[in-house]
Write an enzyme that holds these catalytic residues in place. Sequence first.
Site, PDB file in Angstrom:
ATOM      1  N   HIS A  29       0.778  -1.235   0.000  1.00  0.00           N
ATOM      2  CA  HIS A  29       0.000   0.000   0.000  1.00  0.00           C
ATOM      3  C   HIS A  29       0.814   1.293   0.000  1.00  0.00           C
ATOM      4  O   HIS A  29       0.233   2.366  -0.022  1.00  0.00           O
ATOM      5  CB  HIS A  29      -0.979   0.004   1.178  1.00  0.00           C
ATOM      6  CG  HIS A  29      -0.331  -0.103   2.523  1.00  0.00           C
ATOM      7  ND1 HIS A  29      -1.058  -0.113   3.681  1.00  0.00           N
ATOM      8  CD2 HIS A  29       0.958  -0.209   2.914  1.00  0.00           C
ATOM      9  CE1 HIS A  29      -0.259  -0.212   4.717  1.00  0.00           C
ATOM     10  NE2 HIS A  29       0.970  -0.278   4.279  1.00  0.00           N
ATOM     11  N   HIS A  30       2.142   1.216   0.039  1.00  0.00           N
ATOM     12  CA  HIS A  30       2.963   2.429   0.003  1.00  0.00           C
ATOM     13  C   HIS A  30       3.439   2.783  -1.405  1.00  0.00           C
ATOM     14  O   HIS A  30       3.895   3.901  -1.635  1.00  0.00           O
ATOM     15  CB  HIS A  30       4.206   2.285   0.890  1.00  0.00           C
ATOM     16  CG  HIS A  30       3.911   2.068   2.335  1.00  0.00           C
ATOM     17  ND1 HIS A  30       3.143   2.929   3.079  1.00  0.00           N
ATOM     18  CD2 HIS A  30       4.293   1.070   3.178  1.00  0.00           C
ATOM     19  CE1 HIS A  30       3.061   2.472   4.324  1.00  0.00           C
ATOM     20  NE2 HIS A  30       3.743   1.351   4.399  1.00  0.00           N
ATOM     21  N   GLY A  31       3.382   1.859  -2.344  1.00  0.00           N
ATOM     22  CA  GLY A  31       3.881   2.114  -3.693  1.00  0.00           C
ATOM     23  C   GLY A  31       3.216   3.333  -4.321  1.00  0.00           C
ATOM     24  O   GLY A  31       1.996   3.491  -4.250  1.00  0.00           O
TER      25      GLY A  31
ATOM     26  N   ASN B 298      -0.477   5.137   2.464  1.00  0.00           N
ATOM     27  CA  ASN B 298      -0.391   6.403   1.733  1.00  0.00           C
ATOM     28  C   ASN B 298      -0.511   6.260   0.223  1.00  0.00           C
ATOM     29  O   ASN B 298      -1.076   7.125  -0.442  1.00  0.00           O
ATOM     30  CB  ASN B 298       0.889   7.153   2.102  1.00  0.00           C
ATOM     31  CG  ASN B 298       2.149   6.358   1.831  1.00  0.00           C
ATOM     32  OD1 ASN B 298       2.171   5.130   1.910  1.00  0.00           O
ATOM     33  ND2 ASN B 298       3.221   7.059   1.535  1.00  0.00           N
TER      34      ASN B 298
END
Length: 180
Positions: A90-92, A133
């Site tokens: 989920h940070h990519g 993010n």
Amino acid sequence: PWMQLLDPGPIAKHLLMRFHEPDYIRLLEQASRGEVRLEMLERGLGSADNPLLPGIYEWSLRAAGGTHEALRRIMSGEALVAFNPLGGFHHGMPGHAEGFCYLNDIAITIIDALDRLPKQKIAYVDFDAHHGNGVQRAFYTDPRVLVISVHETGRTLYPESGSEKETGAGAGKGFTVNFP
């Protein structure tokens, strides 16, 4: 007997461009082959959180393939519930890697689902110590996706985001909910 264990293949490469920038994908492929370029570090590749590992691009394609296949099966009615233990990056970001996340399998998969069924509404719920993010960024202005993130406060923990004041923008206002 009610479970099925799958070995999904890699996600189709054309789907990557629905979220990620083509130049970033090219650099990730090169990094996976052992090529090193200064611009890779500028894109998060080769940092402490995203080391350059042989085969990381192919590994990331398979992880994203599992997430994509899981949602495909749910949307087709073949499964009521699906779990990809290798997914959840989920940070990519569109143009760079962050937090050990080279490809954002979640954003890619949700975007493809919305392309297939544009009137579909999707709720994405993220329980993690770190704020999601990259997924938030992908859908911050999209009212078709409700993004809910439960995480540690960003005041002291990477990625320093996910305030309860971050609630979406434009048509997506109110469709991002953060519980730090």
